[in-house]
Design an enzyme around this catalytic site. Structure first.
Site, mmCIF file in Angstrom:
data_model
loop_
_atom_site.group_PDB
_atom_site.id
_atom_site.type_symbol
_atom_site.label_atom_id
_atom_site.label_comp_id
_atom_site.label_asym_id
_atom_site.label_seq_id
_atom_site.Cartn_x
_atom_site.Cartn_y
_atom_site.Cartn_z
ATOM 1 N N SER A 89 0.830 -1.201 0.000
ATOM 2 C CA SER A 89 0.000 0.000 0.000
ATOM 3 C C SER A 89 0.873 1.263 0.000
ATOM 4 O O SER A 89 1.674 1.465 -0.906
ATOM 5 C CB SER A 89 -0.958 -0.042 1.203
ATOM 6 N N ASP A 221 2.253 1.930 -17.098
ATOM 7 C CA ASP A 221 3.543 2.615 -16.949
ATOM 8 C C ASP A 221 4.645 1.632 -16.576
ATOM 9 O O ASP A 221 5.770 1.707 -17.096
ATOM 10 C CB ASP A 221 3.449 3.698 -15.869
ATOM 11 N N HIS A 239 -7.564 -5.540 0.054
ATOM 12 C CA HIS A 239 -6.318 -4.783 0.096
ATOM 13 C C HIS A 239 -5.311 -5.362 1.088
ATOM 14 O O HIS A 239 -4.111 -5.310 0.843
ATOM 15 C CB HIS A 239 -6.638 -3.323 0.436
#
Length: 259
Positions: A89, A221, A239
């Site tokens: 995270s 990217d 998460h």
């Protein structure tokens, strides 16, 4: 124990190859204990409490640059020239910036559901949610609140969090060990322009399928910047994947970092 500015949790073999693991916002280094002890026992695992979290100093600044400098100070204090780096995270954002700042210090990089390039409106909403103090009458109330936030976490993860991460406030009520202002700042930092790991650095991006945290633009990217040096995996978890899917995440880390 304390290394440089940060409180550092240590696991594994002191003579083993070093791995630095960085927690996310509101977290602490001891969240990595089960992963380190069960899946990386032959490695020296350093798990710092980031500035503003756990038992580390709470003084600002709480910028990415300050966190990077703090982690590099931990490496310097231990005489570690090069280590594997794992970030979850917000820890993933810090890990990417550290790899870009001091590429020679990082052997391999693992990003677990990194919080990079978040939409400003989403980050602002999360930041505002931490502006109001939250406290609990007792550990049972805190555990129940945590279980609601971590619905897939095993009981032992909830028990460990309550034992390690709660502290009494001046009013006698219990609070999680973090500085609210540092958390609000962290969400602002997560909206920075996207930055990828350095070209040619072996990097493993692990996406939590149920979280919707990793931006597709960031994935694109990374593919463009890293090419064949990039590995992408997906874990069917929320998460908190290294808590919710400890075995799958731990096995992935152990296997990939061994290469």
């Amino acid at each position: 124990m304390t290394d440089a500015a940060l409180h550092v949790h240590r696991y594994g073999d002191p003579a083993g190859s070093p791995v630095v693991v960085l927690h996310g916002v509101t977290g602490h280094g001891a969240r990595w204990r089960r992963t380190a002890e069960r899946y990386l026992p032959d490695r020296l695992v350093l798990a710092p409490d980031l500035r503003g979290h756990g038992r580390s100093p709470y003084e600002p600044p709480w910028t990415v640059e300050r966190h990077v400098a703090d982690v590099l100070s931990v490496l310097d204090a231990d005489g570690i020239e090069r280590a594997d780096l794992v970030g979850h995270s917000y820890g993933g954002l810090i890990a990417v910036h550290l790899a870009r700042t001091s590429q020679r210090r990082v052997r391999r990089l693992v990003l677990l559901d990194p919080a990079i390039g978040l939409p400003p409106a989403d980050a602002a909403a999360e930041a505002r949610s931490y502006m109001a103090p939250v406290s609990f009458a007792d550990a049972a109330e805190a555990r129940a609140a945590l279980a609601a936030r971590w619905p897939d976490a095993p009981d032992e993860a909830l028990d460990d969090e309550v034992a390690e991460h709660l502290e009494p406030g001046p009013d006698g009520r219990l609070r999680w060990r973090f500085e609210q202002a540092a958390v609000v700042t962290a969400y602002s930092e997560m909206t920075r322009p996207r930055l990828t790991p350095p070209p040619d650095m072996p990097a493993h991006l692990v996406i939590a399928a149920k979280a919707d945290m990793v931006r597709p633009e960031f994935v694109a990217d990374c593919r463009a910047a890293l090419g064949p040096a990039l590995v992408i995996s997906e874990i069917d978890a929320g998460h908190m994947l290294y808590t919710d899917r400890e075995e799958e995440t731990g096995t992935l880390l152990a296997s990939w970092l061994r290469e």
